[in-house]
Motif scaffolding. Sequence first.
Motif, PDB file in Angstrom:
ATOM      1  N   PRO A 168       0.803  -1.228   0.000  1.00 39.13           N
ATOM      2  CA  PRO A 168       0.000   0.000   0.000  1.00 39.13           C
ATOM      3  C   PRO A 168       0.834   1.276   0.000  1.00 39.13           C
ATOM      4  CG  PRO A 168       0.042  -0.954   2.197  1.00 39.13           C
ATOM      5  CD  PRO A 168       0.743  -1.931   1.293  1.00 39.13           C
ATOM      6  N   ASP A 169       2.149   1.157   0.231  1.00 41.07           N
ATOM      7  CA  ASP A 169       2.990   2.349   0.342  1.00 41.07           C
ATOM      8  C   ASP A 169       3.715   2.719  -0.945  1.00 41.07           C
ATOM      9  OD1 ASP A 169       2.375   2.681   3.053  1.00 41.07           O
ATOM     10  OD2 ASP A 169       3.890   1.205   3.635  1.00 41.07           O
ATOM     11  N   ARG A 170       3.668   1.883  -1.948  1.00 40.57           N
ATOM     12  CA  ARG A 170       4.391   2.228  -3.178  1.00 40.57           C
ATOM     13  C   ARG A 170       3.579   3.199  -4.028  1.00 40.57           C
ATOM     14  NH1 ARG A 170       2.479  -0.227  -7.846  1.00 40.57           N
ATOM     15  NH2 ARG A 170       1.183  -2.072  -7.525  1.00 40.57           N
ATOM     16  N   ALA A 171       4.282   4.001  -4.829  1.00 41.88           N
ATOM     17  CA  ALA A 171       3.633   4.972  -5.712  1.00 41.88           C
ATOM     18  C   ALA A 171       3.946   4.716  -7.179  1.00 41.88           C
ATOM     19  CB  ALA A 171       4.056   6.392  -5.333  1.00 41.88           C
ATOM     20  N   VAL A 172       5.016   3.962  -7.477  1.00 43.75           N
ATOM     21  CA  VAL A 172       5.347   3.700  -8.874  1.00 43.75           C
ATOM     22  C   VAL A 172       4.559   2.497  -9.386  1.00 43.75           C
ATOM     23  CG1 VAL A 172       7.685   4.631  -8.695  1.00 43.75           C
ATOM     24  CG2 VAL A 172       7.300   2.194  -8.305  1.00 43.75           C
ATOM     25  N   PRO A 173       4.253   2.459 -10.684  1.00 47.61           N
ATOM     26  CA  PRO A 173       3.643   1.255 -11.255  1.00 47.61           C
ATOM     27  C   PRO A 173       4.631   0.086 -11.204  1.00 47.61           C
ATOM     28  CG  PRO A 173       3.373   3.152 -12.721  1.00 47.61           C
ATOM     29  CD  PRO A 173       4.365   3.551 -11.675  1.00 47.61           C
ATOM     30  N   VAL A 174       4.097  -1.107 -11.062  1.00 50.18           N
ATOM     31  CA  VAL A 174       4.900  -2.333 -11.116  1.00 50.18           C
ATOM     32  C   VAL A 174       4.510  -3.075 -12.386  1.00 50.18           C
ATOM     33  CG1 VAL A 174       5.290  -4.583 -10.070  1.00 50.18           C
ATOM     34  CG2 VAL A 174       5.246  -2.550  -8.643  1.00 50.18           C
ATOM     35  N   VAL A 175       5.477  -3.322 -13.257  1.00 50.27           N
ATOM     36  CA  VAL A 175       5.227  -4.019 -14.520  1.00 50.27           C
ATOM     37  C   VAL A 175       5.718  -5.456 -14.374  1.00 50.27           C
ATOM     38  CG1 VAL A 175       5.641  -4.072 -16.996  1.00 50.27           C
ATOM     39  CG2 VAL A 175       5.495  -1.872 -15.809  1.00 50.27           C
ATOM     40  N   VAL A 176       4.806  -6.416 -14.559  1.00 54.47           N
ATOM     41  CA  VAL A 176       5.154  -7.827 -14.431  1.00 54.47           C
ATOM     42  C   VAL A 176       4.956  -8.498 -15.784  1.00 54.47           C
ATOM     43  CG1 VAL A 176       4.678  -9.988 -13.244  1.00 54.47           C
ATOM     44  CG2 VAL A 176       4.418  -7.823 -12.026  1.00 54.47           C
ATOM     45  N   ALA A 177       5.998  -9.178 -16.263  1.00 60.93           N
ATOM     46  CA  ALA A 177       5.953  -9.863 -17.549  1.00 60.93           C
ATOM     47  C   ALA A 177       5.782 -11.359 -17.320  1.00 60.93           C
ATOM     48  CB  ALA A 177       7.235  -9.600 -18.342  1.00 60.93           C
ATOM     49  N   GLY A 178       4.655 -11.907 -17.826  1.00 63.23           N
ATOM     50  CA  GLY A 178       4.391 -13.330 -17.693  1.00 63.23           C
ATOM     51  C   GLY A 178       5.251 -14.148 -18.645  1.00 63.23           C
ATOM     52  N   ALA A 179       5.711 -15.306 -18.195  1.00 65.56           N
ATOM     53  CA  ALA A 179       6.626 -16.131 -18.985  1.00 65.56           C
ATOM     54  C   ALA A 179       5.932 -16.734 -20.205  1.00 65.56           C
ATOM     55  CB  ALA A 179       7.197 -17.239 -18.114  1.00 65.56           C
ATOM     56  N   PRO A 227      -1.353 -13.097 -17.567  1.00 66.46           N
ATOM     57  CA  PRO A 227      -1.352 -14.186 -18.552  1.00 66.46           C
ATOM     58  C   PRO A 227       0.046 -14.392 -19.140  1.00 66.46           C
ATOM     59  CG  PRO A 227      -3.203 -12.697 -18.909  1.00 66.46           C
ATOM     60  CD  PRO A 227      -2.307 -12.034 -17.914  1.00 66.46           C
ATOM     61  N   PRO A 228       0.372 -15.596 -19.545  1.00 63.43           N
ATOM     62  CA  PRO A 228       1.690 -15.857 -20.145  1.00 63.43           C
ATOM     63  C   PRO A 228       1.946 -14.953 -21.348  1.00 63.43           C
ATOM     64  CG  PRO A 228       0.555 -17.914 -19.657  1.00 63.43           C
ATOM     65  CD  PRO A 228      -0.440 -16.819 -19.431  1.00 63.43           C
ATOM     66  N   ARG A 250      -3.688  -2.470 -16.579  1.00 58.62           N
ATOM     67  CA  ARG A 250      -3.763  -2.794 -17.999  1.00 58.62           C
ATOM     68  C   ARG A 250      -2.726  -3.833 -18.404  1.00 58.62           C
ATOM     69  NH1 ARG A 250      -5.931   1.872 -20.566  1.00 58.62           N
ATOM     70  NH2 ARG A 250      -6.033   0.616 -22.451  1.00 58.62           N
ATOM     71  N   MET A 251      -3.029  -4.516 -19.525  1.00 60.22           N
ATOM     72  CA  MET A 251      -2.131  -5.542 -20.055  1.00 60.22           C
ATOM     73  C   MET A 251      -1.698  -5.184 -21.474  1.00 60.22           C
ATOM     74  SD  MET A 251      -3.632  -9.188 -18.718  1.00 60.22           S
ATOM     75  CE  MET A 251      -5.371  -8.818 -18.931  1.00 60.22           C
ATOM     76  N   LEU A 252      -0.468  -5.546 -21.799  1.00 58.57           N
ATOM     77  CA  LEU A 252       0.078  -5.375 -23.141  1.00 58.57           C
ATOM     78  C   LEU A 252       0.235  -6.755 -23.756  1.00 58.57           C
ATOM     79  CD1 LEU A 252       1.463  -3.473 -25.284  1.00 58.57           C
ATOM     80  CD2 LEU A 252       3.618  -4.056 -24.160  1.00 58.57           C
ATOM     81  N   SER A 253      -0.260  -6.909 -24.976  1.00 55.26           N
ATOM     82  CA  SER A 253      -0.192  -8.221 -25.632  1.00 55.26           C
ATOM     83  C   SER A 253       1.231  -8.547 -26.075  1.00 55.26           C
ATOM     84  CB  SER A 253      -1.130  -8.248 -26.839  1.00 55.26           C
ATOM     85  OG  SER A 253      -0.690  -7.332 -27.813  1.00 55.26           O
ATOM     86  N   THR A 254       1.392  -9.746 -26.609  1.00 48.58           N
ATOM     87  CA  THR A 254       2.742 -10.271 -26.871  1.00 48.58           C
ATOM     88  C   THR A 254       3.276  -9.947 -28.258  1.00 48.58           C
ATOM     89  OG1 THR A 254       1.798 -12.329 -27.686  1.00 48.58           O
ATOM     90  CG2 THR A 254       2.299 -12.209 -25.344  1.00 48.58           C
ATOM     91  N   THR A 255       2.492  -9.310 -29.127  1.00 48.79           N
ATOM     92  CA  THR A 255       2.908  -9.158 -30.529  1.00 48.79           C
ATOM     93  C   THR A 255       4.278  -8.520 -30.651  1.00 48.79           C
ATOM     94  OG1 THR A 255       0.603  -8.929 -31.173  1.00 48.79           O
ATOM     95  CG2 THR A 255       2.279  -8.206 -32.753  1.00 48.79           C
ATOM     96  N   ALA A 256       4.451  -7.351 -30.005  1.00 50.48           N
ATOM     97  CA  ALA A 256       5.726  -6.637 -30.136  1.00 50.48           C
ATOM     98  C   ALA A 256       6.861  -7.392 -29.462  1.00 50.48           C
ATOM     99  CB  ALA A 256       5.598  -5.245 -29.533  1.00 50.48           C
TER     100      ALA A 256
END
Length: 634
Positions: A168-179, A227-228, A250-256
């Motif tokens: 609850p204390d963080r302010a930056v976005p966390v980007v997680v990339a699924g394998a 999602p992977p 939000r999610m970014l798809s795998t195309t790029a």
Amino acid sequence: MTPGYRAIFTVPADVDAVAFAEREFRTWLRGQPWFGDHEWEVGGHYRVGDGVELSTVGHNDGERALLRLRTANTANGRVSTTTLTAARALHSRGKGGQRVWIDVGSRPDPAAGNETTWTTPAVPKLARGMLAAVDAADGRAAVRPAPTRVAGSDPAAVDDLYAVITDPDRAVPVVVAGAIAGVAPQRWGEAVAGVLHQSAGLQAGYWLDEQAQAELDALLPDSHRVPPGTLRTFLPDVRREDPADGRRHRMLSTTAINQALEGERIDARLQWVIGNAMRAHALKRSLPKELRSADRALVRAEGALPPTSSPTAWAPPAPAPADPAEQTDPALPAGQTDPAGNGAGGHVPEPVDGPLPPGVERLFADLFGSAAVTAERVADLERLAAAGRDASSEQEKLQRQLDSAESYWIAADDDLAAARASLEETETEHAIAVDELSQARERIRWLQTQLVKHGAAEAAYSQPSEDARGQRPQSLMDVLERLRSGELRYVRFTGDDKPVQELANNEGLGAWAVTAWDVLLALDDYARCKDDGAFSGNVHTYLSNAPQGFRTVGPQTHAARESDTVGKHPRMRRARMLPVPPEISAEQRIYMDAHFRIGSYRSISPRLYYHDATAATGTVYVGYLGRHLENTQS
């Protein structure tokens, strides 16, 4: 100037943030082609290149040490600035913390005839260098120049990432990339790093291997899983217990990314799209309270700096030489006119008789260039003192005005932050409503088609008749009256009328009343459905799978529980201890965390809290209808 890049992070307690910032800034300056090998100190303005000025200021109030270093470059018809601010607490209870703040901006220079084109700076070398040199963080999140690997073979790694996501204390976005199954970890990490290249310092990036992917899936609900092969951005204040909250992340798809995995170069436009989204989040974020206070102190200190000087330390200019023959008073410097109008070669007044206090001659020598104490110079000194008193009074007046303006700015900044949070929540709810409306229209169209096929065309396109319960209320007070009247058989309002009345003063055209009534009808039908034996689940499963003929509302508007942080916080938990009859609790209060979102409007954002007692008394008790109760983001 609005910066195009803003990074804020903390450094470990064993690192002197101020010394670290100055050292890294000097290293960065030496790498600039316009800088050369200039000398500078903290506490001055310097010209350090053609069209480049350096401002350095420090501040120490006994509780914190502050530093601000800024370059302003007017080359190429633009004004480009790089500002580095650091704050270090001088003891455990001091203000400021161990924070570093980088702002970089570039705007057109009207003086050069360039008034229209703004540019977005790339991730600055200063930021990359500092992030590579220290373990920077934001809350639990690691803010690094490249994303961090999360390996399933490390028993603590996935749990640590889960703690980062829900922190609850963080302010930056966390980007997680699924394998992606079958892709070598090293190649996957390189691809993710390429996609995030233009957002370094603006987010905390993590990439999973296949084992870690499975372990994280087990910790997150369906609405928040990664999602992977996708990149999911977790904004601050993740509410994992709220399915609707998944829409915010939000999610970014795998195309790029697949292009990079196949050996192709990642499209720079994608890097900038992600980078600009992270910049927008950083610029909308309010400064932490400690940095706002530090900023005000540094602005004041910067205003007291001497004017721009050469690249060496600032010093007052030496007096111009004059012809010794023109100087008749050896106590006056060559060519100088004293404040009484007695220039070189003019009349020299008689000295004042009598002994002088210690230091007076030295004072007169400093002020007038001569140690001679005359009546005229004493009068001049009196005038100087009066002018100083007037200037001091004017300065105090201006300082009061500045303090008032700062207070107004702080309040306006807080209001803006609240408005942005409300807008984000409204946008999420609007997106959910649009989805539900689209799905409802498709279902209606399909049902009408089926009815026509079965010879019931008239029924397919006729309007339903509304019973009394279906008549829409005109206001929240109307909702309250209908609740009190017993119109709903299975729903009982046990709460206080006052929050409803206060809410009614802000409800505008009555949309909240309609939404609240729809929720109450759904709860009433839920309890009726269970009483009839047609359903045996809980409220949330009912909203998703209501039997035919029973009312419901979108499950995205419902939160089955509050976060653990809220539940364990004494004041927040106490606010949710709401009234129930004695047959439910001997204390006639019970912790209610299940609730519905009724609407969004700044800090009001109404909520309806309830307790499902259908298993005990067949009744749903509504303990609160009013503005948003305090939570971790209040």
